[in-house]
Design an enzyme around this catalytic site. Structure first.
Site, PDB file in Angstrom:
ATOM      1  N   LYS A 107       0.769  -1.207   0.041  1.00  0.00           N
ATOM      2  CA  LYS A 107       0.090  -0.051  -0.139  1.00  0.00           C
ATOM      3  C   LYS A 107       0.843   1.334  -0.131  1.00  0.00           C
ATOM      4  O   LYS A 107       0.534   2.415  -0.250  1.00  0.00           O
ATOM      5  CB  LYS A 107      -1.168  -0.147   1.201  1.00  0.00           C
TER       6      LYS A 107
HETATM    7  C1  LIG Z   1      -4.494  -4.397   2.050  1.00  0.00           C
HETATM    8  C2  LIG Z   1      -3.808  -5.773   1.952  1.00  0.00           C
HETATM    9  C3  LIG Z   1      -4.322  -6.515   1.116  1.00  0.00           C
HETATM   10  C4  LIG Z   1      -5.730  -6.665   0.281  1.00  0.00           C
HETATM   11  O1  LIG Z   1      -5.578  -5.648  -0.585  1.00  0.00           O
HETATM   12  P1  LIG Z   1      -6.990  -5.239  -1.098  1.00  0.00           P
HETATM   13  O2  LIG Z   1      -6.667  -4.064  -2.309  1.00  0.00           O
HETATM   14  O3  LIG Z   1      -7.820  -4.622   0.069  1.00  0.00           O
HETATM   15  O4  LIG Z   1      -7.632  -6.188  -1.858  1.00  0.00           O
HETATM   16  C5  LIG Z   1      -3.495  -7.856   1.061  1.00  0.00           C
HETATM   17  N1  LIG Z   1      -2.615  -7.969   1.646  1.00  0.00           N
HETATM   18  C6  LIG Z   1      -2.046  -6.951   2.286  1.00  0.00           C
HETATM   19  C7  LIG Z   1      -0.619  -7.345   3.049  1.00  0.00           C
HETATM   20  C8  LIG Z   1      -2.553  -5.875   2.785  1.00  0.00           C
HETATM   21  O5  LIG Z   1      -2.063  -4.969   3.357  1.00  0.00           O
END
Ligand SMILES: *Cc1c(COP(=O)(O)O)cnc(C)c1O
Length: 431
Positions: A107
Site C-alpha cells: 500500500k
Molecule cells: C490491504 C492488503 C491486502 C488486500 O488488498 P485489497 O486491495 O484490499 O484487496 C492484501 N495483503 C496485504 C498485506 C494488505 O495490506
C-alpha cells in the site's frame, strides 16, 4: 478525464475533486468515465521503458486534467523509488514482491501517490483537509508514513483494537505530527462503517473537509495498476498465458490490475484469493452477493466481509456475470491451509511468504490444477516480518528484523480509544 459516481446520483467530477471528496456525495464510489487502451506498441516495447515512463503513460489519462505533466512525472519519481522484483519459485510460478517500500507494505505506492496529489492540490491554499482512514492492518502504516508532514493535511486513522499485529500497530501509532491513531473497540467493518458514516454527516461536512485514504479513493486505488505492468515487463518473454493471483480484502489491488487489463495488458486471468472472509468466492459460485461480518484471521489485512471495491469490478464488466467469470476466479482458504502453504513453500523453495502472499500462492495453485499451461504470478503484499509471530511459529525459525521495523519498535505507542461513532465525531469537531 471525468469520474462519475457508481450510484449515479451525483455530478461528474475531475480527478482533483474525486481525490478531495474521497467518496461521491451520493455515497457511490468514483469511477473513470472511460478507459482508453494504450497503443499496442506500448506493450510490445515495454521492456525498453523505465518504470517511471510506464507508470506515467498508464495513469496520465486519468489525472491529466488535474495535474500537469511535469508535476506528475515528479510525483512518480518520488513515489516509485524502490524495486518490484519478480522471483521465480517453481515451474510456472513466480511471486511479485510488493513489500520493498518504506512500511514494507504494497500500500506504500497508493498511499504515497495520494499524499503527493493531495499535497499538490492544497499547495498555496489556506484550506485544510482531514484524511480519515480505516485500517485492517497495513493501510494505516502506509498512509501515516505517506502523509507524514504533508502541509494542510491532518490524518486520522481508525484501527480495530487488538486485531492488528504489534508491528502494524506501532507503525501507525508512533509517528506523531499530523497523524492521530484512534483505537476502536470493534472490528475492521466497524471502523470502515464509522468512516462511511462520517462522510455522510452534514454536521461534520459543514465544519471540516473530509476525505478518505482507503482504496475507495481513486488516488489510492488507481496507481496499484503499475504493479501488473511492471511484472509484465519482466515476464513478457514467457510463452504461456500470464495469470495473476491477488490476495484480496477490499479488492482494490485486483481491481486496479483489471484496469491495467482494460488498458491492453495481456493478462489471461485473475484469481482473487481470500481468507475465510469469502463473500466474493461465494458470489462467484452463487451470483448472490451477501456481505457478512468479518472474521479475524492470520492474514488480517484481508479481514473484510463487505469488500468496497467489488462494485467497481462488477462495473468494469458491465455487471455481466458471465463476462466477469471469464476474467476472474476466486477461492478462499483457512488459516490452517495458509500456514501449511507458508511451510511447504519454505521447504520446497526456501522462500518465506507472509500469510497474505501464502493465500495468493494457494489461489494460484488451485487455479493451475486445471490450467497447468499458464504462467502464474502471485502477489506478495507484505514483508513476512510484519507477521512475525505467525511466520516464526510456523517455520520454527527467527526472522531478522529490517531497519525500517527496528525504528518503530523502539518508539512508544500513542492512541486514543473510542467505542462509538459519536466519540469519533466529537473528536473530529473538537480539533
Ligand atoms: C490491504 C492488503 C491486502 C488486500 O488488498 P485489497 O486491495 O484490499 O484487496 C492484501 N495483503 C496485504 C498485506 C494488505 O495490506
Amino acid at each position: 478525464m471525468k469520474f462519475y459516481s457508481l450510484n449515479k446520483e451525483a455530478a461528474d467530477v475531475s480527478f482533483k475533486k474525486a481525490v478531495i471528496n474521497g467518496i461521491a456525495p451520493d455515497r457511490g464510489l468514483y469511477f473513470p468515465r472511460d478507459i482508453k487502451p494504450l497503443s499496442s506498441s506500448f506493450f510490445e516495447n515495454i521492456e525498453d521503458q523505465t518504470d517511471h515512463d510506464i507508470a506515467f503513460k498508464a495513469i496520465e489519462q486519468f489525472v491529466s486534467e488535474s495535474i500537469p505533466e511535469n508535476k506528475l512525472k515528479e510525483i512518480l519519481i518520488s513515489v516509485l523509488d524502490f524495486p518490484f522484483p519478480v522471483i521465480e519459485l517453481e515451474k510456472n510460478v513466480a511471486t511479485l514482491e510488493l513489500f520493498h517500500g518504506p512500511t514494507l507494505a504494497f500500500k506504500d505506492v497508493g498511499a504515497r501517490f495520494m499524499a503527493h496529489c493531495l499535497g499538490y492540490f492544497l499547495e498555496n491554499q489556506n484550506s485544510e483537509v482531514t484524511v480519515l482512514v480505516a485500517t485492517s492492518g497495513d493501510t494505516g502504516g502506509a498512509v501515516a508514513n505517506g502523509f507524514l508532514g504533508v502541509q494542510g493535511v491532518k490524518v486520522v486513522i481508525l484501527y480495530p483494537s487488538g486485531k492488528v499485529s504489534d508491528i502494524q500497530e506501532r507503525q501507525l501509532t508512533t509517528l506523531g505530527q499530523n497523524i492521530t491513531a484512534l483505537e476502536v473497540n470493534g472490528n475492521f467493518d466497524d471502523c470502515q462503517n464509522m468512516v462511511k458514516t462520517a462522510f455522510l454527516d452534514s454536521d461534520l461536512k459543514s465544519e471540516i473537509q473530509l476525505t478518505s485514504a482507503n482504496s475507495i479513493n481513486v488516488a489510492r486505488w488507481l496507481p496499484q495498476m503499475f504493479y501488473f505492468l511492471f511484472a509484465y515487463k519482466k515476464l513478457k518473454n514467457k510463452e504461456q498465458p500470464i495469470i495473476f493471483s491477488v490476495p484480496s480484502g477490499n479488492f482494490g489491488n485486483i481491481c486496479a490490475g483489471m484496469v491495467a487489463q482494460k488498458l491492453g495488458l495481456p493478462v489471461a486471468h485473475f484469481i482473487a484469493a481470500t481468507n475465510v472472509n469469502d463473500t466474493v468466492p461465494l458470489f462467484m459460485r452463487t451470483q448472490e452477493y451477501s456481505p457478512k461480518m468479518s472474521k479475524a484471521t492470520i492474514s488480517n489485512a484481508m479481514d473484510v466481509g463487505d469488500p468496497s471495491n467489488f462494485i467497481r469490478i462488477r462495473n468494469l464488466y458491465k455487471n455481466n456475470f458471465t463476462e466477469l467469470k471469464n476474467h476472474l476466479s476466486s477461492y478462499s482458504f483457512t488459516d490452517e491451509e495458509t500456514k501449511h502453504a507458508i511451510l511447504s513453500v519454505y521447504n520446497s523453495c526456501n522462500y518465506i511468504t507472509d500469510p497474505h502472499g501464502a493465500v495468493g500462492y494457494l489461489g494460484l495453485k488451485e487455479y493451475q490444477k486445471d490450467k497447468s499451461d499458464t504462467f502464474g504470478v502471485f502477489l506478495e503484499t507484505a514483508h513476512p516480518v510484519k507477521f512475525l509471530d505467525v511466520v516464526e511459529e510456523t517455520l520454527k525459525l527467527k526472522l531478522p528484523i529490517p531497519s525500517q521495523i527496528q525504528n518503530v519498535l523502539e518508539k512508544n505507542k500513542v492512541s486514543i480509544k473510542i467505542d462509538t461513532y459519536d466519540e469519533l465525531k466529537s473528536y473530529l469537531l473538537n480539533k
